[in-house]
Design a protein around this motif. Structure first.
Motif, short mmCIF file in Angstrom:
data_model
loop_
_atom_site.label_atom_id
_atom_site.label_comp_id
_atom_site.label_asym_id
_atom_site.label_seq_id
_atom_site.Cartn_x
_atom_site.Cartn_y
_atom_site.Cartn_z
N ALA A 1 0.84 -1.21 0.00
CA ALA A 1 0.00 0.00 0.00
C ALA A 1 0.87 1.25 0.00
O ALA A 1 0.61 2.21 -0.73
CB ALA A 1 -0.93 -0.02 1.21
N GLN A 2 1.94 1.20 0.82
CA GLN A 2 2.86 2.33 0.88
C GLN A 2 3.57 2.53 -0.46
O GLN A 2 3.71 3.65 -0.94
CB GLN A 2 3.89 2.03 1.96
N PHE A 3 4.01 1.43 -1.06
CA PHE A 3 4.73 1.48 -2.34
C PHE A 3 3.88 2.13 -3.42
O PHE A 3 4.38 2.84 -4.30
CB PHE A 3 5.10 0.04 -2.73
N LEU A 4 2.58 1.86 -3.37
CA LEU A 4 1.68 2.37 -4.41
C LEU A 4 0.99 3.68 -4.01
O LEU A 4 0.22 4.23 -4.78
CB LEU A 4 0.60 1.32 -4.72
N ASN A 5 1.27 4.14 -2.80
CA ASN A 5 0.54 5.28 -2.23
C ASN A 5 -0.98 5.06 -2.29
O ASN A 5 -1.75 5.95 -2.69
CB ASN A 5 0.92 6.60 -2.91
N ALA A 6 -1.39 3.86 -1.92
CA ALA A 6 -2.82 3.56 -1.81
C ALA A 6 -3.38 4.29 -0.59
O ALA A 6 -2.63 4.61 0.34
CB ALA A 6 -3.01 2.06 -1.66
N THR A 7 -4.68 4.52 -0.58
CA THR A 7 -5.24 5.23 0.58
C THR A 7 -5.36 4.29 1.78
O THR A 7 -5.43 4.75 2.92
CB THR A 7 -6.63 5.83 0.27
N ASP B 1 2.62 6.24 -7.60
CA ASP B 1 1.58 6.97 -6.89
C ASP B 1 0.26 6.79 -7.64
O ASP B 1 -0.04 7.52 -8.57
CB ASP B 1 1.97 8.46 -6.80
N VAL B 2 -0.48 5.78 -7.20
CA VAL B 2 -1.73 5.48 -7.94
C VAL B 2 -2.74 6.63 -7.80
O VAL B 2 -3.55 6.85 -8.70
CB VAL B 2 -2.37 4.14 -7.49
N TRP C 1 -4.08 -3.53 -7.17
CA TRP C 1 -4.60 -2.40 -6.39
C TRP C 1 -5.90 -1.96 -7.05
O TRP C 1 -5.98 -1.89 -8.28
CB TRP C 1 -3.62 -1.21 -6.39
N GLY C 2 -6.91 -1.72 -6.23
CA GLY C 2 -8.17 -1.18 -6.76
C GLY C 2 -8.62 -0.04 -5.85
O GLY C 2 -8.50 -0.13 -4.62
N ARG C 3 -9.10 1.01 -6.45
CA ARG C 3 -9.64 2.15 -5.69
C ARG C 3 -10.76 1.62 -4.79
O ARG C 3 -11.60 0.84 -5.25
CB ARG C 3 -10.17 3.16 -6.70
N SER C 4 -10.77 2.05 -3.52
CA SER C 4 -11.71 1.49 -2.53
C SER C 4 -13.14 1.38 -3.04
O SER C 4 -13.76 0.31 -2.99
CB SER C 4 -11.76 2.36 -1.27
N GLU C 5 -13.65 2.51 -3.54
CA GLU C 5 -15.07 2.50 -3.91
C GLU C 5 -15.33 1.59 -5.11
O GLU C 5 -16.43 1.06 -5.27
CB GLU C 5 -15.60 3.93 -4.16
N VAL C 6 -14.30 1.37 -5.92
CA VAL C 6 -14.46 0.49 -7.08
C VAL C 6 -14.45 -0.97 -6.61
O VAL C 6 -15.31 -1.77 -7.00
CB VAL C 6 -13.33 0.75 -8.11
N LEU D 1 9.93 -4.88 -1.59
CA LEU D 1 9.57 -3.46 -1.77
C LEU D 1 10.30 -2.59 -0.75
O LEU D 1 10.76 -1.49 -1.07
CB LEU D 1 8.05 -3.27 -1.69
N ALA D 2 10.41 -3.10 0.49
CA ALA D 2 11.15 -2.36 1.52
C ALA D 2 12.61 -2.22 1.09
O ALA D 2 13.21 -1.15 1.22
CB ALA D 2 11.04 -3.06 2.86
N TRP D 3 13.16 -3.33 0.57
CA TRP D 3 14.56 -3.30 0.10
C TRP D 3 14.72 -2.29 -1.03
O TRP D 3 15.63 -1.45 -1.01
CB TRP D 3 14.98 -4.70 -0.37
#
Ligand code: PLP
Length: 426
Positions: free
Chosen positions: A91-97, A224-225, A250-255, A303-305
């Protein structure tokens, strides 16, 4: 034509980037291929895995192995915690909400098929999905299956001369019936990046969703999605320095909230009776059965690496090596018109993926001969046959760079190719 923007030696402004320190973290480079160092330039197919990731998977399996979200015991709680922590890393890697926007899949292919089934299942005959001629088969075939199952219409954006998604016809191809535009974020053949903003604007204008295939973009650092403004994003762990067998949608929450599940089974439910099932909320609604737990933990570690590396330096380094590859092909060609670059010459806003074709030489033969020099490449259609058709080719040879490749890898490739051409095209 030589690419004058690029220094043709290992020592330039990018030398601050310590590629050898990065490379030393990958045990695979300790091995040799037939007595020669390994020059691995097949990163667009699968990237290598650093020790930190190998260790994370081994520690998980040797200390914390259990199923997730089921049993009430110590190991099960540790495994669940590690699995959900990995979701948080993604989530952090993709800047998901929120981590709830992250669904673990088997890979990019799994992510796109999930959308094709869940979102595709909500479509009506006559609805339209837009793809492009640049796509990997995994972003073509699932939509053809939806077309054949439901009766939607597939519309296709062409490729441009340098192997990018051509947006010239975007306004004509997107119509009020368009429900989804599904395109690659960057080509696995040409390395061309897609200009996403106009696609999102065109989709929004008609209320359509946008899916990006991020398989080739993800290995180059965080995404940054939210800034991209898309609705779905997929990528694969094995191309992003993580284990095989896991990937991300990754999917937008409301979607996601509005979508029905894809597969049915354990852990995707709230309650089940013999008559009916009430499904769990996302992301678990889309994760039926035991997920790839240690692999997801490994992806989180990867991803952390990746995010802990000097990614600005790595991008400059990869760009310089890409320039050396393109310039080197020009030099070998020496104005004979033998080598055809498939992809942009510009080094900005492009992935470090360099494809080329040589008149009269089969990519498999080139790869086999280069393998004799310890150089790992990929040759063939790269699961992008419609793009090959566009270029009038059956295949290309592809060298793809990752942040651990060095000048020695590029030298080995260029020297090997030079030898091959001298041998086969004297
Ligand atoms: C652009 C692109 N999309 C999708 C895929 C499929 O990825 P996977 O096989 O990991 O599902 C690939 C793999 O090469 C790719 O390059």
């Amino acid at each position: 034509m030589s690419n004058s923007k690029v220094a043709n030696s290992g020592k330039d402004a990018t030398s601050a980037y310590n590629v050898e320190a990065v490379r030393a973290q990958f045990p695979i480079f300790e091995r040799e291929i037939d007595g020669q160092p390994l020059h691995y330039l097949d990163n667009a197919a699968t990237a290598q895995t650093p020790r930190a990731v190998l260790d994370a998977v081994a520690v998980h399996d040797s200390r914390h192995r259990a199923n997730v979200m089921r049993s009430i015991h110590h190991l099960a709680e540790e495994a669940t915690e590690a699995f959900e922590a990995a979701r948080g890393q993604v989530a952090q890697f993709l800047n998901a909400t929120s981590p709830t926007e992250i669904v673990f899949t088997s890979g990019t292919t799994g992510a796109i098929n999930l959308v094709a089934h869940a979102f595709g299942g909500t479509l009506q005959p006559g609805d339209e999905v837009v793809i492009s001629q640049v796509e990997h088969h995994s972003n073509i075939v699932p939509w053809q299956m939806v077309r054949d199952r439901i009766g939607i219409t597939l519309r296709v954006l062409s490729a441009s001369a340098d192997g990018a998604v051509d947006l010239a016809a975007l306004q004509a191809i997107v119509t009020p019936r368009t429900k989804l535009i599904a395109v690659t974020h960057g080509s696995n053949v040409s390395g061309a990046m897609t200009n996403v903003a106009p696609i999102v604007a065109a989709a929004r204008a008609v209320g359509a969703k946008v899916l990006l295939d991020g398989a080739q973009r993800a290995p180059h650092g965080p995404i940054d999605v939210q800034a991209l403004g898309v609705d779905f994003y997929g990528f694969s762990s094995h191309k992003t320095f993580g284990p095989n067998g896991v990937g991300v949608l990754w999917g937008r929450s409301e979607v996601l909230d509005a979508l029905p599940p894809f597969m049915g089974g354990g852990e995707m439910i709230r309650t089940v009776t013999l008559d009916e099932t009430i499904y769990a909320e996302p992301p678990h609604r889309f994760e039926a059965g035991t997920p790839p737990i240690a692999q997801a933990v490994g992806l989180g570690a990867a991803l952390a690496w990746l995010c802990a590396q000097d990614l600005t330096g790595a991008a400059r380094h990869e760009q310089r090596l890409t320039g050396r590859l393109i310039d080197g092909l020009d030099d070998i060609d020496n104005n004979r018109g033998l080598i055809r670059l498939i992809g942009p010459r510009e080094l900005d806003n492009r992935l470090p993926v360099v494809s080329f074709a040589i008149e009269g030489l089969h990519p498999h033969d080139i790869c086999q001969l280069l393998d004799g020099h310890g150089v790992a490449l990929r040759g063939g259609h790269h699961c992008a046959q419609p793009l090959m058709d566009f270029f009038g080719l059956t295949g290309t040879t592809r060298a793809s760079v990752a942040l651990y490749n060095n000048d020695g890898d590029v030298d080995a490739f260029l020297n090997g190719l030079d030898d091959v051409i001298k041998l086969l095209k004297p």
